[in-house]
Write a protein that holds these residues in place. Structure first.
Motif, PDB file in Angstrom:
ATOM      1  N   CYS A   1      64.056 -68.139  49.614  1.00 30.38           N
ATOM      2  CA  CYS A   1      63.658 -66.771  49.256  1.00 30.38           C
ATOM      3  C   CYS A   1      62.145 -66.634  49.342  1.00 30.38           C
ATOM      4  O   CYS A   1      61.394 -67.532  48.981  1.00 30.38           O
ATOM      5  CB  CYS A   1      64.152 -66.431  47.857  1.00 30.38           C
ATOM      6  SG  CYS A   1      63.654 -64.789  47.321  1.00 30.38           S
TER       7      CYS A   1
ATOM      8  N   CYS B   1      68.629 -62.016  46.358  1.00 37.06           N
ATOM      9  CA  CYS B   1      68.399 -63.278  45.655  1.00 37.06           C
ATOM     10  C   CYS B   1      68.849 -63.115  44.208  1.00 37.06           C
ATOM     11  O   CYS B   1      68.579 -62.086  43.572  1.00 37.06           O
ATOM     12  CB  CYS B   1      66.914 -63.616  45.712  1.00 37.06           C
ATOM     13  SG  CYS B   1      66.478 -65.116  44.852  1.00 37.06           S
TER      14      CYS B   1
ATOM     15  N   HIS C   1      67.756 -64.391  41.679  1.00 29.44           N
ATOM     16  CA  HIS C   1      66.669 -64.447  40.712  1.00 29.44           C
ATOM     17  C   HIS C   1      66.131 -63.063  40.361  1.00 29.44           C
ATOM     18  O   HIS C   1      66.281 -62.599  39.246  1.00 29.44           O
ATOM     19  CB  HIS C   1      65.558 -65.344  41.269  1.00 29.44           C
ATOM     20  CG  HIS C   1      64.378 -65.453  40.371  1.00 29.44           C
ATOM     21  ND1 HIS C   1      63.100 -65.547  40.852  1.00 29.44           N
ATOM     22  CD2 HIS C   1      64.276 -65.478  39.025  1.00 29.44           C
ATOM     23  CE1 HIS C   1      62.265 -65.627  39.830  1.00 29.44           C
ATOM     24  NE2 HIS C   1      62.955 -65.586  38.712  1.00 29.44           N
ATOM     25  N   ARG C   2      65.557 -62.387  41.348  1.00 34.91           N
ATOM     26  CA  ARG C   2      64.943 -61.092  41.094  1.00 34.91           C
ATOM     27  C   ARG C   2      65.337 -60.055  42.134  1.00 34.91           C
ATOM     28  O   ARG C   2      64.635 -59.070  42.336  1.00 34.91           O
ATOM     29  CB  ARG C   2      63.417 -61.240  41.036  1.00 34.91           C
ATOM     30  CG  ARG C   2      62.908 -61.839  39.718  1.00 34.91           C
ATOM     31  CD  ARG C   2      63.258 -60.904  38.579  1.00 34.91           C
ATOM     32  NE  ARG C   2      62.877 -61.364  37.262  1.00 34.91           N
ATOM     33  CZ  ARG C   2      63.752 -61.710  36.310  1.00 34.91           C
ATOM     34  NH1 ARG C   2      65.036 -61.741  36.564  1.00 34.91           N
ATOM     35  NH2 ARG C   2      63.344 -62.041  35.103  1.00 34.91           N
TER      36      ARG C   2
ATOM     37  N   VAL D   1      65.397 -59.903  45.415  1.00 32.80           N
ATOM     38  CA  VAL D   1      64.726 -59.688  46.698  1.00 32.80           C
ATOM     39  C   VAL D   1      65.717 -59.951  47.840  1.00 32.80           C
ATOM     40  O   VAL D   1      66.543 -60.850  47.759  1.00 32.80           O
ATOM     41  CB  VAL D   1      63.475 -60.591  46.817  1.00 32.80           C
ATOM     42  CG1 VAL D   1      62.935 -60.624  48.237  1.00 32.80           C
ATOM     43  CG2 VAL D   1      62.408 -60.094  45.861  1.00 32.80           C
TER      44      VAL D   1
ATOM     45  N   TRP E   1      63.005 -69.961  45.811  1.00 30.86           N
ATOM     46  CA  TRP E   1      64.282 -70.594  45.465  1.00 30.86           C
ATOM     47  C   TRP E   1      64.991 -70.974  46.753  1.00 30.86           C
ATOM     48  O   TRP E   1      64.965 -70.212  47.735  1.00 30.86           O
ATOM     49  CB  TRP E   1      65.178 -69.645  44.661  1.00 30.86           C
ATOM     50  CG  TRP E   1      64.733 -69.448  43.251  1.00 30.86           C
ATOM     51  CD1 TRP E   1      63.466 -69.604  42.768  1.00 30.86           C
ATOM     52  CD2 TRP E   1      65.551 -69.031  42.140  1.00 30.86           C
ATOM     53  NE1 TRP E   1      63.457 -69.303  41.420  1.00 30.86           N
ATOM     54  CE2 TRP E   1      64.709 -68.948  41.020  1.00 30.86           C
ATOM     55  CE3 TRP E   1      66.902 -68.713  42.001  1.00 30.86           C
ATOM     56  CZ2 TRP E   1      65.188 -68.575  39.761  1.00 30.86           C
ATOM     57  CZ3 TRP E   1      67.384 -68.328  40.749  1.00 30.86           C
ATOM     58  CH2 TRP E   1      66.521 -68.269  39.646  1.00 30.86           C
TER      59      TRP E   1
HETATM   60  S1  FES Z   1      63.531 -63.333  43.762  1.00 28.02           S
HETATM   61 FE1  FES Z   1      62.624 -65.061  42.885  1.00 28.02          FE
HETATM   62  S2  FES Z   1      63.175 -66.574  44.302  1.00 28.02           S
HETATM   63 FE2  FES Z   1      64.208 -64.878  45.112  1.00 28.02          FE
END
Ligand code: FES
Ligand SMILES: [Fe+2]
Lengths: 308, 639
Positions: free
Chosen positions: B75, B56, B58-59, B61, B80
């Motif tokens: 996610c 992802c 974002h972070r 994952v 998200w």
């Molecule tokens: S890591 Fe935050 S939404 Fe995927």
């Protein structure tokens, strides 16, 4: 080619910490109450340690507390510095560069202090700290406990790095929590304050349902087993005469148990400090400050430093 | 092989199998790996296969632990949402009021589905990737293995191939082998494969295959059918038919491979289960041999994969999106009458993929007669291979709607802007009320589809003159009781119906309004009277009906640019800025869409738009440069 490969294999097994800041910091290794007088084993910063309640040890050595003896397994006669605080045994592989941060609430007489759990997680210490600071995952990971869909908004909050104590502090953090207080049947906004006083430790203050003027405390002390493995130790310090320690433990273990699979599926396992490695949003302000703060201290253990 | 094979070669589009088609079961995310890189592979409900970086944005994952809802991938960590096909982020739950920046788009890899396998390649696709332009899977390799012709040069080549493959599988002429993972390098696996043989199930004698290695990855041989007849008299009566057996080694990582393969024949392959079992047994033997050979060498270091950094703007906590406008060319795929005087127009990309949109987004359509018009998208989640708009023929049309109604035909090419969203849908409402008047249904339709698909509670009230004016009826029917069509009300009756609908405000309820000016004005007034907070009332006007004055000149200081400009009477602030090379995005240029918003640092704006709420106007810290001017003699803007 062969020789290069041997060298690189050796480099991979060489795990001792070269980061002077982390090397000379205090790290929690075990709950005091879990430690008896027989020999216990653990790992810290890639090195094997043994520790025990030091009834039989010669404690004429001058540093630290003398209730416990901690040493490298490879050098059993050379005792490491020991400090007992907040329910845990802390040690340092180098020379402690600064005293352990303060957590004055721990000493308040009407608090129920519980060493709630020590959970092994395959992730770097900074990733675990960042997860602890993060409210946005509550409705998704701690569904029905710390958050609940559709209440997913992370409201604006403040973050700063304090000049005097060099800590990251996030204030005015508010998040919707279902059943915030026992007996409440409606959710409400709960207020949080986060402190990061140590690269691998964070403390959460949460409005206390029983007494508005005070805050419950949940602290995370991360033991860096190596760069990508940790044990997450939790201290819960609440003003709650009714909850039994067992209930508090179960609660905290549930929360950590929910975070564990997420953390173990984060790539890369080390925390990338390059701002362009991941995509922060406004809700991640505390993480942005935390990453910058690690960068500024030159931390290299458990992170992928930003290219200079 | 110590270095990663594809990194040093020019052939970035070398196709490798990464999964069996049957691995992509509905609503599932398959965890794949190619050349060291982890992939999240998932099939949307429309059949499209997505091969994305397993991370992802974002972070970080893994997306393979996310949820495939059939149209979007969600996610697990912070919810998200990423759209089918474009991999663009469509929703960030932590900031429900904002639309995600358009540049938040996951890394995608090429994909094609052939011979019962999913194939991908090493190089990430550029943001505007054309799925039709990826090279073929080395046609020479598979010559004659499939009897049906493989259509080419079509927009949907991959889909057609997949269909053909399915037909072959159904007809029994194609048999996909079970994949065999091997902890060994591709070189070792390739060597071992060349001595491939199996035990003939009837004669119980070993059969050795003359395996021809096309290269390290691809191996071909022929086998004879398994019938009892052939077995007894195989030498006397050579069987007329030969079956081809193909092996393809998937390079998972430097010391991990998967042997994939399939058999193909010109007529039905009999005893498929027996074939599968004997290959499975034979390959499992090879696996043991290959893994023994691995013991003898020093395992190579894992291949390194680079992670593409996100764009600079994203690294700095993005706010609301409105990236610089670039246009895209689309071809009209279909025009249908959806109601009296309303046409539904479907447009597809000519090359590459369309930019990602969210519910409430609109596009500017540049018509062949030189006009630009804004239209809301009516698409539902995951419908990313086209844009759909609804166009009403306006009586006093200056040519926009009349052009679309009378001159536009399927096959025509149009230029459109990327979607902009000034009417984004929060998905954190306890309940959402959608109120449409006439053609105002279009953005609300897209919202209703998103809410409906995610099981979020909503009601859609659609005000029209009579049933012949109901557009997109079949979509509305899908919503069942949630959609309510209100016909034949005069303005007073409409008002009292709005009174009913808006009588009770409750915490975390939101209302979205789109329709003719007078209806919106009264709905807004009613909502305010019933104490709906400003932040819970969202509206989009078709156009700004208020009289705009341009009488008073004023000066404007640009704080960041460091210049001061004069705005004379008769000229708009936006055009003065443009003439001085200060680029601002804009769209409707009549104070309705909100695209040209700027922050005001000092001075009092004279608001003449219909975009800002009353509270926002009163605060006076932002304004629309296209219509608004200054009450004070000068303004200082944050640009
Ligand atoms: S890591 Fe935050 S939404 Fe995927
Ligand atoms: Fe958590």
């Amino acid at each position: 080619m062969l020789r290069v490969q041997i060298a690189s294999t050796m480099a991979m097994t060489e795990t001792t910490c070269k980061d002077p800041v982390i090397h000379n910091h205090w790290h929690a290794i075990a709950a005091i109450e879990d430690t008896g007088s027989h020999v216990h084993h653990t790992r810290l910063l890639g090195e094997d340690l043994t520790y025990q309640a030091s009834t039989a040890r010669d404690t004429s050595d001058s540093t630290g507390d003398h209730e416990f003896a901690v040493s490298r397994t490879a050098a059993p006669d050379k005792l490491l510095p020991v400090h007992c605080a907040y329910g845990y045994i802390w040690t340092c592989l180098g020379t402690p560069a600064q005293p352990l941060f303060t957590l004055p609430e721990y000493a308040e007489s009407d608090r129920n202090n519980v060493c709630a759990c020590s959970v092994g997680v395959r992730v770097s210490a900074p990733r675990a700290v960042e997860n602890f600071l993060d409210m946005g995952h509550f409705p998704y990971v701690h569904t029905g406990i710390l958050g609940e869909q559709p209440h997913t908004e992370v409201r604006e909050y403040d973050v700063e790095i304090t000049e005097d104590s060099n800590e990251v502090i996030a204030t005015r953090c508010r998040f919707y929590q279902p059943q915030a207080a026992a007996g409440a049947n409606e959710g409400m906004l709960v207020e949080y304050v986060y402190r990061v006083p140590h690269p691998y430790c964070s403390i959460l203050y949460k409005s206390c349902p029983d007494d508005e003027s005070r805050m419950d405390v949940i602290a995370l002390f991360v033991q860096p087993v190596d760069e990508i493995n940790i044990r997450a130790h939790a201290l819960v310090s609440v003003i709650d005469a009714t909850s039994a320690p067992l209930a508090i433990r179960m609660f905290q273990q549930t929360i950590f148990g929910q975070d564990k699979p997420i953390l173990e599926n984060q790539l890369p396992k080390k925390l990338p400090l390059d701002p362009r490695a991941e995509t922060p949003i406004r809700a991640d302000k505390s993480a942005v400050f935390y990453r910058r703060w690690l960068s500024r201290q030159g931390i290299s253990y458990g992170v992928i430093p930003a290219a200079a | 092989m110590d270095t990663k094979p594809d990194s040093s070669s020019d052939n970035n589009h070398y196709w490798h199998p990464i999964a069996s088609s049957t691995d992509l079961t509905p609503r599932h995310v398959f965890h794949g790996q190619l050349l060291g890189r982890e992939l999240a592979v998932w099939r949307a409900d429309d059949g499209n296969v997505n091969v994305w970086e397993n991370r992802c944005l974002h972070r970080g994952v893994r997306l393979s632990i996310g949820v495939n809802d059939g149209r979007e991938l969600v996610c697990q960590y912070h919810g998200w949402r990423y759209a089918n096909r474009t991999a663009g982020c469509t929703y960030i739950p932590a900031h429900p009021a904002d639309s995600p920046a358009r540049t938040i788009c996951n890394n995608r890899y090429p994909v094609t589905e052939q011979y019962g396998l999913i194939w991908s390649a090493e190089s990430a696709l550029p943001a505007t990737h054309n799925s039709a332009s990826v090279p073929d899977i080395d046609p020479g390799f598979l010559n004659g293995s499939i009897t049906a012709p493989v259509a080419d040069g079509d927009l949907n080549t991959a889909t057609i191939r997949a269909l053909n493959t399915e037909r072959e599988i159904d007809a029994g002429r194609l048999l996909v082998l079970r994949p065999i993972p091997v902890n060994a390098t591709i070189d070792i696996v390739s060597t071992v494969l060349q001595s491939y043989g199996y035990i003939h199930p009837l004669s119980n004698t070993p059969v050795h295959c003359a395996v021809e290695a096309r290269d390290t990855y691809r191996h071909t041989t022929q086998v004879t059918p398994l019938t009892a007849n052939d077995c007894i008299a195989s030498n006397a009566n050579p069987p007329a038919e030969l079956i081809q057996l193909h092996f393809i080694i998937q390079p998972v990582d430097s010391a991990r491979s998967v042997i994939r393969g399939f058999m193909s024949g010109s007529s039905t392959i009999e005893h498929p289960t027996t074939w599968l079992q004997l290959h499975n047994a034979a390959l499992s033997q090879l696996r043991i041999v290959a893994e023994q050979q691995m013991q003898a060498i020093i395992p190579p270091a894992a291949w390194e994969v680079s992670i593409t950094p996100v764009s600079e703007s994203l690294a700095k906590m993005p706010g609301i999106s409105n990236a610089a406008a670039t246009t895209q060319r689309v071809v009209v795929r279909a025009i249908t009458d959806t109601a009296k005087d309303i046409k539904s127009v479907e447009m597809a990309a000519i090359t590459g993929d369309l930019a990602t949109w969210q519910p409430g987004s609109h596009i500017d359509v540049l018509l062949a007669n030189g006009l630009t018009r804004q239209y809301s998208l009516t698409n539902g989640p995951g419908q990313t291979d086209h844009y759909n708009i609804g166009v009403k023929l306006e009586a006093e049309s200056s040519g926009g709607s009349s052009f679309i109604h009378h001159s536009l035909k399927p096959g025509d090419v149009l230029t459109v802007s990327p979607p902009r969203n000034n009417f984004s849908l929060r998905r954190d409402a306890v309940k959402t009320l959608l109120i449409a008047g006439g053609i105002g249904i279009t953005p609300l339709l897209s919202m209703a589809k998103a809410l409906f698909h995610s099981d979020l509670p909503f009601e859609l009230h659609y005000f029209v003159a009579d049933n012949s004016h109901v557009a997109f009826k079949s979509c509305l029917d899908e919503f069942g009781k949630a959609a309510n069509i209100v016909t034949g009300l005069d303005p007073t009756e409409t008002n009292s119906r709005l009174q009913q609908l808006l009588a009770h405000y409750e915490n975390a309820h939101h209302v979205y309004l789109c329709g003719p000016g007078p209806m919106l004005d009264s709905a807004k007034a009613i909502a305010e009277a019933h104490s709906w907070p400003d932040e819970s009332v969202h509206f989009e006007y078709f156009k700004n009906a208020t009289e705009v004055s341009q009488d008073k000149p004023f000066s404007v200081a640009l704080a960041r640019t460091g210049i001061t400009l004069q705005v004379p009477a008769g000229e708009t602030l936006l055009s003065v800025l443009r003439n001085n090379a200060v680029a601002l995005p804009s769209s409707c240029e009549q104070g309705a869409c909100g695209t040209c918003i700027v922050d005001v640092i000092d001075g009092t704006p004279l608001h003449q738009d219909v975009y800002l709420s009353n509270a926002e106007k009163k605060r006076g810290n932002c304004m629309m440069t296209c219509v608004s001017r200054a009450l004070s003699d000068s303004l200082t803007l944050d640009i």
